[in-house]
Motif scaffolding. Structure first.
Motif, PDB file in Angstrom:
ATOM      1  N   UNK A 112     -25.978   5.053 -44.267  1.00 53.69           N
ATOM      2  CA  UNK A 112     -24.968   4.033 -43.973  1.00 53.69           C
ATOM      3  C   UNK A 112     -25.831   2.648 -43.839  1.00 53.69           C
ATOM      4  N   UNK A 113     -27.066   2.717 -43.002  1.00 56.38           N
ATOM      5  CA  UNK A 113     -27.892   1.766 -42.860  1.00 56.38           C
ATOM      6  C   UNK A 113     -28.578   1.335 -44.058  1.00 56.38           C
ATOM      7  N   UNK A 114     -28.964   2.092 -45.008  1.00 54.58           N
ATOM      8  CA  UNK A 114     -29.688   1.768 -46.199  1.00 54.58           C
ATOM      9  C   UNK A 114     -28.737   1.040 -47.256  1.00 54.58           C
ATOM     10  N   UNK A 115     -27.524   1.280 -47.270  1.00 53.72           N
ATOM     11  CA  UNK A 115     -26.617   0.570 -48.352  1.00 53.72           C
ATOM     12  C   UNK A 115     -25.698  -0.427 -47.774  1.00 53.72           C
ATOM     13  N   UNK A 116     -26.017  -0.902 -46.335  1.00 50.19           N
ATOM     14  CA  UNK A 116     -25.247  -1.753 -45.697  1.00 50.19           C
ATOM     15  C   UNK A 116     -25.234  -3.176 -46.434  1.00 50.19           C
ATOM     16  N   UNK A 117     -26.305  -3.337 -46.941  1.00 51.70           N
ATOM     17  CA  UNK A 117     -26.392  -4.844 -47.835  1.00 51.70           C
ATOM     18  C   UNK A 117     -25.784  -4.822 -49.062  1.00 51.70           C
TER      19      UNK A 117
END
Length: 241
Positions: free
Chosen positions: A41-46
């Motif tokens: 989730x953090x990796x694709x938040x952008x």
């Protein structure tokens, strides 16, 4: 050129104990699975997701919720929650559901699942054919592609949280592979698989990606996306910047 991020749910209590969960209710992420979901989730938040679509099963809902939570307060936060679609739910394994994989490996049907999966219909009430699983999942994705493109434009990106065999079947379809070859594809827990659906063909951009930057998936700042209609770059192109 709608881009779909296919995410397999994080590791579950059934995965870690070697059990085929199928549609068994109450199968949740284990501690490792929760860590995987948070990291993904953090990796694709952008990434500018237009929507999150999920299987109705708890493990996918948990993973999807992690994706949505990581986006709260960002410019890519989504107003709506995850949208449930049973068509991207797990294969219905019938009598195999809830059994240990090491026991199932002794069943004569196991070899057919490995070598000729298009011929397999899982035994017992509600058992599903793998070819049916693939057909319903492909139909779901194509329906969502049309809906997302109509609502958000043809360059939109969205996420589908589903299951290993379902994502493998979708990848086989995108690659033009017969379903009998789909066991050659690996889809790990909380891996990211990216398929862009162009006017003429799908293109598999990532497969079983479990780490690293996703910056190459961001839309180019100048708005250009390479050749029109998703045509392949002759020679292979320069790749992501």
């Amino acid at each position: 050129m709608t881009t779909v991020l296919f995410v397999r749910h994080g590791r579950t209590t059934a995965n870690s104990s070697g059990v085929l969960a199928g549609w068994t209710p109450g199968v949740f992420l284990d501690d490792r699975g929760e860590e995987q979901a948070a990291a993904l989730a953090a990796r694709i938040a952008e990434l500018p997701l237009a929507a999150v679509v999920t299987s109705p099963l708890e493990r996918c809902r948990q993973t999807s919720e992690a994706v949505l939570t990581a986006r709260l307060g960002t410019k890519f936060a989504l107003d709506a929650g995850a949208q449930v679609d049973e068509r991207v739910g797990e294969c219905r394994y019938g009598d195999w559901t809830g059994q240990e994989l090491k026991k199932l490996a002794e069943d004569p049907l196991w070899k057919t699942v490995q070598t000729h999966p298009s011929a397999v219909t899982f035994p017992g009430p509600g058992g599903e054919a793998l070819r049916t699983t693939q057909a319903r999942a492909v139909d779901a994705v194509r329906d969502w592609n049309e809906r997302i493109a109509a609502e958000h434009g043809p360059e939109a990106m969205y996420l589908v949280c589903s299951h290993g065999d379902v994502i493998k079947a979708l990848v086989a379809d995108a690659l033009g592979m017969h379903l009998d070859l789909f066991q050659r594809i690996q889809v790990d827990p909380c891996s990211l698989t990216v398929i862009t659906y162009g006017a003429h063909r799908p293109t598999v951009g990532r497969l079983n990606d479990t780490g690293g930057s996703v910056a190459g998936l961001l839309p180019p700042p100048d708005g250009r996306h390479g050749p029109a209609s998703g045509d392949a770059v002759v020679g292979g192109g320069a790749g992501a910047p």
